[in-house]
Design a protein around this motif. Structure first.
Motif, PDB file in Angstrom:
ATOM      1  N   GLN A 117      -0.895   1.384  10.415  1.00  0.00           N
ATOM      2  CA  GLN A 117      -1.019   2.244   9.394  1.00  0.00           C
ATOM      3  C   GLN A 117      -0.993   3.656  10.125  1.00  0.00           C
ATOM      4  OE1 GLN A 117      -3.913   0.809   6.375  1.00  0.00           O
ATOM      5  NE2 GLN A 117      -5.147   2.899   7.311  1.00  0.00           N
ATOM      6  N   GLU A 118      -1.771   3.830  11.063  1.00  0.00           N
ATOM      7  CA  GLU A 118      -1.791   5.159  11.590  1.00  0.00           C
ATOM      8  C   GLU A 118      -0.440   5.695  12.069  1.00  0.00           C
ATOM      9  OE1 GLU A 118      -4.410   5.605  15.077  1.00  0.00           O
ATOM     10  OE2 GLU A 118      -5.902   5.029  13.962  1.00  0.00           O
ATOM     11  N   ASP A 119       0.317   4.897  12.503  1.00  0.00           N
ATOM     12  CA  ASP A 119       1.723   5.292  13.270  1.00  0.00           C
ATOM     13  C   ASP A 119       2.679   5.544  11.962  1.00  0.00           C
ATOM     14  OD1 ASP A 119       3.316   4.785  15.684  1.00  0.00           O
ATOM     15  OD2 ASP A 119       4.599   4.084  14.119  1.00  0.00           O
ATOM     16  N   PHE A 120       2.438   4.934  10.644  1.00  0.00           N
ATOM     17  CA  PHE A 120       3.260   5.064   9.616  1.00  0.00           C
ATOM     18  C   PHE A 120       3.119   6.579   8.967  1.00  0.00           C
ATOM     19  CE2 PHE A 120       4.632   5.169   5.500  1.00  0.00           C
ATOM     20  CZ  PHE A 120       6.028   4.624   5.587  1.00  0.00           C
ATOM     21  N   LEU A 121       1.959   6.888   9.111  1.00  0.00           N
ATOM     22  CA  LEU A 121       1.365   8.053   8.445  1.00  0.00           C
ATOM     23  C   LEU A 121       1.861   9.195   9.177  1.00  0.00           C
ATOM     24  CD1 LEU A 121      -2.115   7.259   7.168  1.00  0.00           C
ATOM     25  CD2 LEU A 121      -0.376   7.447   5.979  1.00  0.00           C
ATOM     26  N   LYS A 141       6.419   8.018   9.771  1.00  0.00           N
ATOM     27  CA  LYS A 141       6.893   7.852   8.650  1.00  0.00           C
ATOM     28  C   LYS A 141       8.291   6.940   8.662  1.00  0.00           C
ATOM     29  CE  LYS A 141       4.589  10.077   5.577  1.00  0.00           C
ATOM     30  NZ  LYS A 141       3.633   9.365   5.006  1.00  0.00           N
ATOM     31  N   ASP A 142       8.270   6.061   9.876  1.00  0.00           N
ATOM     32  CA  ASP A 142       9.398   5.165  10.152  1.00  0.00           C
ATOM     33  C   ASP A 142       8.902   3.718   9.892  1.00  0.00           C
ATOM     34  OD1 ASP A 142      11.420   3.771  10.973  1.00  0.00           O
ATOM     35  OD2 ASP A 142      11.337   4.528  12.859  1.00  0.00           O
ATOM     36  N   PRO A 143       9.114   3.179   8.634  1.00  0.00           N
ATOM     37  CA  PRO A 143       8.743   1.814   8.305  1.00  0.00           C
ATOM     38  C   PRO A 143       9.307   0.823   9.378  1.00  0.00           C
ATOM     39  CG  PRO A 143      10.786   2.207   6.977  1.00  0.00           C
ATOM     40  CD  PRO A 143      10.135   3.559   7.541  1.00  0.00           C
ATOM     41  N   GLN A 144      10.293   1.132  10.350  1.00  0.00           N
ATOM     42  CA  GLN A 144      10.704   0.074  11.097  1.00  0.00           C
ATOM     43  C   GLN A 144       9.603  -0.123  12.230  1.00  0.00           C
ATOM     44  OE1 GLN A 144      13.999   1.030  13.580  1.00  0.00           O
ATOM     45  NE2 GLN A 144      14.553  -1.299  13.971  1.00  0.00           N
ATOM     46  N   LYS A 201       0.970  -1.210   0.038  1.00  0.00           N
ATOM     47  CA  LYS A 201       0.172  -0.143  -0.095  1.00  0.00           C
ATOM     48  C   LYS A 201       0.916   1.355  -0.133  1.00  0.00           C
ATOM     49  CE  LYS A 201      -3.667   2.491   2.072  1.00  0.00           C
ATOM     50  NZ  LYS A 201      -4.272   2.665   3.411  1.00  0.00           N
ATOM     51  N   PHE A 202       2.037   1.355   0.905  1.00  0.00           N
ATOM     52  CA  PHE A 202       2.680   2.626   0.955  1.00  0.00           C
ATOM     53  C   PHE A 202       3.617   2.637  -0.217  1.00  0.00           C
ATOM     54  CE2 PHE A 202       1.616   1.735   5.511  1.00  0.00           C
ATOM     55  CZ  PHE A 202       0.674   2.843   5.736  1.00  0.00           C
ATOM     56  N   LEU A 203       3.834   1.682  -0.600  1.00  0.00           N
ATOM     57  CA  LEU A 203       5.049   1.792  -2.100  1.00  0.00           C
ATOM     58  C   LEU A 203       4.092   1.947  -3.189  1.00  0.00           C
ATOM     59  CD1 LEU A 203       7.928  -0.838  -1.066  1.00  0.00           C
ATOM     60  CD2 LEU A 203       8.025   1.908  -1.061  1.00  0.00           C
ATOM     61  N   ASN A 204       3.134   1.489  -3.176  1.00  0.00           N
ATOM     62  CA  ASN A 204       2.295   1.445  -4.372  1.00  0.00           C
ATOM     63  C   ASN A 204       2.579   0.580  -5.525  1.00  0.00           C
ATOM     64  OD1 ASN A 204      -0.213   2.297  -5.373  1.00  0.00           O
ATOM     65  ND2 ASN A 204       0.422   4.578  -5.467  1.00  0.00           N
ATOM     66  N   LYS A 205       2.962  -0.536  -4.908  1.00  0.00           N
ATOM     67  CA  LYS A 205       3.650  -1.570  -5.654  1.00  0.00           C
ATOM     68  C   LYS A 205       2.937  -2.795  -5.539  1.00  0.00           C
ATOM     69  CE  LYS A 205       8.702  -0.690  -6.123  1.00  0.00           C
ATOM     70  NZ  LYS A 205       9.890  -0.886  -5.631  1.00  0.00           N
ATOM     71  N   ASP A 206       3.061  -3.617  -6.724  1.00  0.00           N
ATOM     72  CA  ASP A 206       2.470  -4.895  -6.798  1.00  0.00           C
ATOM     73  C   ASP A 206       3.430  -6.100  -6.040  1.00  0.00           C
ATOM     74  OD1 ASP A 206       0.581  -6.972  -6.802  1.00  0.00           O
ATOM     75  OD2 ASP A 206       1.143  -7.559  -9.020  1.00  0.00           O
ATOM     76  N   LEU A 207       3.428  -6.692  -5.007  1.00  0.00           N
ATOM     77  CA  LEU A 207       4.448  -7.244  -4.243  1.00  0.00           C
ATOM     78  C   LEU A 207       3.699  -8.783  -4.276  1.00  0.00           C
ATOM     79  CD1 LEU A 207       5.694  -5.034  -1.754  1.00  0.00           C
ATOM     80  CD2 LEU A 207       6.774  -5.726  -3.797  1.00  0.00           C
ATOM     81  N   SER A 208       2.730  -9.099  -4.964  1.00  0.00           N
ATOM     82  CA  SER A 208       2.094 -10.481  -4.972  1.00  0.00           C
ATOM     83  C   SER A 208       2.941 -11.694  -4.777  1.00  0.00           C
ATOM     84  CB  SER A 208       1.155 -10.565  -6.214  1.00  0.00           C
ATOM     85  OG  SER A 208       0.386  -9.495  -6.450  1.00  0.00           O
ATOM     86  N   SER A 209       4.177 -11.375  -5.235  1.00  0.00           N
ATOM     87  CA  SER A 209       5.032 -12.774  -5.066  1.00  0.00           C
ATOM     88  C   SER A 209       5.666 -12.957  -3.640  1.00  0.00           C
ATOM     89  CB  SER A 209       6.325 -12.690  -6.146  1.00  0.00           C
ATOM     90  OG  SER A 209       6.969 -11.336  -5.638  1.00  0.00           O
ATOM     91  N   LEU A 210       5.395 -11.878  -2.816  1.00  0.00           N
ATOM     92  CA  LEU A 210       6.203 -11.969  -1.423  1.00  0.00           C
ATOM     93  C   LEU A 210       4.907 -12.582  -0.639  1.00  0.00           C
ATOM     94  CD1 LEU A 210       7.875  -8.732  -1.171  1.00  0.00           C
ATOM     95  CD2 LEU A 210       8.821 -10.825  -1.648  1.00  0.00           C
ATOM     96  N   TYR A 211       3.633 -12.985  -1.051  1.00  0.00           N
ATOM     97  CA  TYR A 211       2.712 -13.369  -0.152  1.00  0.00           C
ATOM     98  C   TYR A 211       3.189 -14.677  -0.104  1.00  0.00           C
ATOM     99  CZ  TYR A 211      -0.217  -9.027   0.067  1.00  0.00           C
ATOM    100  OH  TYR A 211      -0.537  -7.761   0.068  1.00  0.00           O
TER     101      TYR A 211
END
Lengths: 333, 102
Positions: free
Chosen positions: A149-153, A156-159, A104-114
């Motif tokens: 999600q809230e925390d990231f917004l 802005k710390d992905p860790q 969601k945050f990168l706006n990329k399709d990462l389907s292969s990682l599921y």
């Protein structure tokens, strides 16, 4: 959970256990001179059918992930109560939740990682999530994901996404283990928490993190009190050992710490952790009525796959058999 | 802005991802050649490549020696160095200064 419901399941598991790779075979694999020889030896085992399905030896990952998938399918089919397998599958659910947020945050399709192993089908949840529909989620997951999600917004710390989700994961794991009322499961989870906490502590010491950070990382419900670990943040490993000497902390943690003290490598500590968790699972060998053998079998299989991965990667990178042997985990049988 | 890429076997180069460099894993000669060529075409300014892999495609590498971009830099892989990278630097220095000052 009625223990008598598991009689049939335990019998089936005992049969499957016979097919686990033996120590002898692992020794041969470790001594093999290259990846091709590893494959040749595996051809004598249950893995033979999977080996023919890949064309390049670098695709060994496929073999291992397919095997893992199969193990979970099998275990789910055998277990009369899904809660047993869900205990172990929970980590994959949370892995998938992390991927979902990352997507969601990168706006990329990462389907292969599921990973298709968890207890819920993420392709369904994903769609609902994007449309803002929360119904697909288990209530506990929803809380976790919305908080992360809230925390990231805000920060802005992905860790912090990882930290928040890991905390929810452990909380869930502990609650679910308690619900099963099985001593082995609770012990497994609490030991896992202990080792995770100590590992986090050593890591934070290396990174020179402060107490406020540590408070968010150190997890509750372990055998070792949270405060005890937090207080040790600025202590050296020597002081830590001395401190643990006076409490009834399990010897393996002490041994793990000692090896870390010598080598300063967390990977060594992790081997102690896996070996000790396996030790706990071995108790299931003497349990004939109950969910434990199913759980232990899945752990045994996961370890087997982990070992194969260690061996294959070692062979690909020309690592000596002695160094490989040090990294390979104790097996169940 | 030019992009940076790294090419090599998976275990040697995957860690570069953490630095924000684009990682390409290859296993054989043909794949490597193709990857280098497409990267050169797609605006990569620097391409790091492991010596082990570079050894497979010396002609492709020397072709890009004559161009300004991309700069192809040889790095050792996790199995240690073959000294090709250092040799190349020495040779280039000699070419530029007239004598090997390293």
């Amino acid at each position: 959970m009625n223990r008598m419901d598991f009689i049939q399941a335990v019998v089936r598991i005992r049969v499957l256990e016979k097919r686990l790779l033996s120590e002898l075979l692992f020794n041969r694999l470790i001594e093999a001179k290259d990846l091709e020889e590893v494959f040749r030896i595996l051809n004598e085992t249950d893995y033979a059918a999977r080996l023919t399905a890949i064309s390049r030896k670098e695709d060994y990952e496929h073999i291992l992930s397919q095997e893992l998938e199969k193990v979970y399918q099998e275990a789910r089919e055998i277990s009369p109560d899904p809660a047993v397998v869900d205990l172990l599958a929970l980590k994959y659910d949370f892995h998938n939740l992390k991927v979902l947020l990352k997507e969601k945050f990168l706006n990329k399709d990462l389907s292969s990682l599921y990973l298709p192993i968890g207890s819920i089908d993420f392709s369904k949840i994903k769609k609902a999530y994007y449309m803002g529909n929360l119904r697909g989620f288990h209530l506990d997951y929803w809380e976790a994901i919305s908080k992360a999600q809230e925390d990231f917004l805000q920060n802005k710390d992905p860790q912090r996404i990882d930290m928040i989700l890991d905390r929810f994961y452990i909380e869930q794991l502990y609650q679910r283990a308690r619900k099963t009322d099985s001593e082995l499961f609770i012990d497994y989870v609490r030991t896992l928490i202990d080792f995770t906490n100590i590992r986090s502590l050593l890591r934070m010491q290396k990174m020179e993190k402060d107490l406020r950070f540590a408070e968010e990382v150190i997890l509750p419900h372990g055998n070792i009190d949270e405060d005890l670990i937090l207080n040790a943040l600025h202590d050296s490993v020597e002081q830590l050992l001395e401190y643990f000497h006076n409490t009834n902390i399990h010897q393996t943690i002490v041994n793990g710490l000692k090896s870390y003290q010598e080598t300063r490598r967390l990977t060594d500590f992790e081997k102690f952790m896996d070996d000790h968790l396996m030790e706990i699972c071995r108790r299931a060998k003497y349990i004939h009525f109950g969910p434990e053998p199913i759980f232990a079998y899945v752990v045994a299989k996961e370890t087997e796959i982990k070992n194969l991965r260690i061996i294959m990667v070692s062979k690909l990178n020309n690592i000596s058999p002695e160094a490989t042997r040090k990294r390979v985990r104790d097996i169940y049988v | 802005m030019y992009k940076i890429a790294v090419i090599g076997d998976k275990n040697s180069v995957l860690a570069f991802k953490a630095l924000g460099i684009d990682v390409f894993t290859v296993t054989d000669e043909l794949e490597t050649r193709k990857t280098v060529n497409t990267l050169a075409k797609n605006g990569y300014g620097i391409i790091f490549i492991t010596e082990q892999i570079a050894r497979l495609i010396p002609d492709t590498i020397s072709r890009y020696d004559e161009k300004v971009t991309p700069a192809i830099i040889l790095i050792p892989s996790n199995q240690g160095t073959l000294n090709i990278g250092m040799e190349r630097i020495n040779k280039n220095v000699e070419k530029a200064v007239g004598t090997n000052i390293l």
